[in-house]
Design a protein around this motif. Structure first.
Motif: not given
Length: 389
Positions: A28-41
Motif C-alpha cells: 500500500e505504501d509503495m503504491v500510494f507513494s508511486s502515485v504521488e511521484e507518478d511522472p505522467e501526473l
C-alpha cells in the motif's frame, strides 16, 4: 485530477501486485507513494485543455489494457502454477510406485484364484437376478393381478366348489334318510309329500338335521341293536358329513377374509424387496455422491469464511463523515463480494441464486450506510443458512 489519479493508481497496482516479496502494508505504501511521484501526473499542467488531458488518460488506459493486464495475467498464472496445487505426478507418485512394485504379486493372486473369482462374480450375478425376479417382479405381478381381480392371483385355502358339493351331498343324504324313515321326520309312517321334502331341504341348508338326530337318539338307547338292525351307522356318517360341512363353512369365512385383504398381503410380500433395493440404491448413491457432497460442503465452508471476512471489514471499518465506507474498505469489500459471487453458481439453485445475488448487490451499495450493509449481511446469513451448512 481524480480520474488521472485513479488511472495512475490502477497502473501502479497492476505493476506491483504480483511482487510477493512485499507485504500488504508495504504494498500500500509503495503504491500510494508511486502515485504521488507518478511522472505522467507531474507532466499534466493546469493550463492543459480538457482534450489534452483526455488524450493522455486514454493513451495510458490503452497501454494498461494492452501491456499491464496481459503481463498481470501471465504472471498470475505463473504464480498459481508455482505455489498452487501440485501436478498429478507429484500428488500420486507414491501410490503409483507402490502399485507398480506390488503389481506382480497382485497379478499372481488373480491368476491363481481366477476360477474362484469367476465363480464369485457368477454367483453374485445369479443372486442379484434371482432376487430381482423372485422378490421384486413376482410380488409386483401378483399385486397387479390382485388389482385386476386376476383368477390366478386369488388367495384361497379351499377350492371354490368344495363347499357347495359337500352341502348338496349332505342335503341328499338327509332327504334320503327322511324318505326311508318317515317316522323320524313326521312321527308317522306315511310317505313324505313334496312339501315336506322341500321343508326338510330348507332346514338342512340352515343346519337343522332333526330327522337324523331323532333316529340317532332312538338307536343310542340300544346301540348294539341299532347298529345291526337300525340306522345308527348311517346317522353317524351323516353327522360326520355335517361336521365336514361346518368345517368348510368356517374355512370359507377365513377364505373370504383373506380375499378381502389380498392387496394388503401383496404389498407385504413386496415390501422386503423394495426396502432392500432402496437401501442398496441409497448406499450406492451415497458412495458415488460423497465426492459431490464433499465438494459442496467445502464450497459452503468457503462461503461462510467469505461472509466472516465481509463482517470483519464492515465491523472494523472507519466510516467517513457520510457514514459510508472509505475507498480502501470498499475495495476490500468488493474483492470479497467477487469471491462470493463466483461461489454462488455452484452452491445455490437457480431461483435462490438470483435472490442471493440481489442481496449481494445490496451489500455492495455503500450509499446505504454501514448499518444497512450489516443488516443485509445478517439477512444473507439467516436467509441462506440451509445452503451454508
Amino acid at each position: 485530477m481524480v480520474v488521472e489519479r485513479s488511472v495512475a493508481l490502477m497502473d501502479n497496482v497492476l505493476r506491483n501486485v504480483t511482487a510477493l516479496e512485499n507485504g500488504v502494508a508495504d504494498f500500500e505504501d509503495m503504491v500510494f507513494s508511486s502515485v504521488e511521484e507518478d511522472p505522467e501526473l507531474s507532466s499534466l499542467r493546469a493550463e492543459d485543455s480538457e482534450a489534452v488531458r483526455l488524450r493522455k488518460v486514454s493513451q495510458r488506459l490503452q497501454h494498461i489494457l494492452k501491456t499491464h493486464v496481459r503481463d498481470y495475467s501471465s504472471k498470475s498464472k505463473q504464480l498459481a502454477s508455482k505455489y498452487g496445487r501440485p501436478s498429478r505426478l507429484i500428488r500420486y507418485w507414491i501410490p503409483a510406485v507402490i502399485f507398480i512394485l506390488s503389481s506382480s504379486t497382485i497379478l499372481r493372486i488373480l491368476v491363481n484364484r481366477k476360477a474362484e473369482i469367476v465363480t464369485w462374480i457368477q454367483d453374485f450375478g445369479t443372486t442379484v437376478r434371482d432376487f430381482w425376479s423372485n422378490w421384486i417382479m413376482e410380488p409386483t405381478k401378483k399385486v397387479i393381478g390382485t388389482i385386476r381381480h386376476d383368477k390366478d392371483s386369488a388367495i384361497a385355502i379351499m377350492s371354490k366348489e368344495s363347499l357347495k358339493g359337500d352341502r348338496d351331498s349332505l342335503e341328499r343324504m338327509v332327504v334320503d334318510f327322511a324318505v326311508d324313515n318317515p317316522n323320524s321326520a313326521t312321527n308317522g309312517n306315511a310317505p313324505l309329500s313334496e312339501a315336506q321334502i322341500a321343508e326338510i331341504r330348507l332346514k338342512v341348508k340352515e343346519g337343522d338335521l332333526t330327522p337324523v338326530l331323532r333316529a340317532y337318539e332312538k338307536d343310542l338307547r340300544q346301540p348294539f341293536v341299532g347298529t345291526l338292525r337300525g340306522d345308527l351307522i348311517r346317522a353317524l356318517l351323516i353327522q360326520v358329513q355335517k361336521t365336514k360341512v361346518d368345517v368348510e363353512v368356517a374355512l370359507s369365512g377365513i377364505d373370504s377374509l383373506l380375499k378381502s385383504q389380498e392387496l394388503v398381503f401383496g404389498f407385504i410380500g413386496l415390501t422386503p424387496g423394495v426396502l432392500v433395493c432402496f437401501a442398496a440404491f441409497r448406499y450406492l448413491g451415497g458412495v458415488f455422491g460423497s465426492r459431490r457432497g464433499l465438494r459442496r460442503g467445502r464450497k459452503a465452508g468457503q462461503t461462510v469464511r467469505v461472509l466472516r471476512n465481509i463482517d470483519r471489514i464492515l465491523t472494523i471499518a472507519t466510516p467517513t463523515q457520510e457514514n459510508i465506507l472509505s475507498y480502501k474498505d470498499h475495495g476490500l469489500l468488493l474483492c470479497e463480494v467477487h469471491i462470493l459471487r463466483q461461489g454462488s453458481s455452484k452452491l445455490f439453485p437457480g431461483d435462490i441464486e438470483r435472490e442471493f445475488l440481489e442481496d449481494v448487490n445490496d451489500l455492495c451499495n455503500i450509499n446505504s450506510g454501514i448499518q444497512q450493509q450489516l443488516k443485509t449481511l445478517d439477512r444473507i446469513r439467516w436467509g441462506y443458512a440451509k445452503w451454508l451448512k
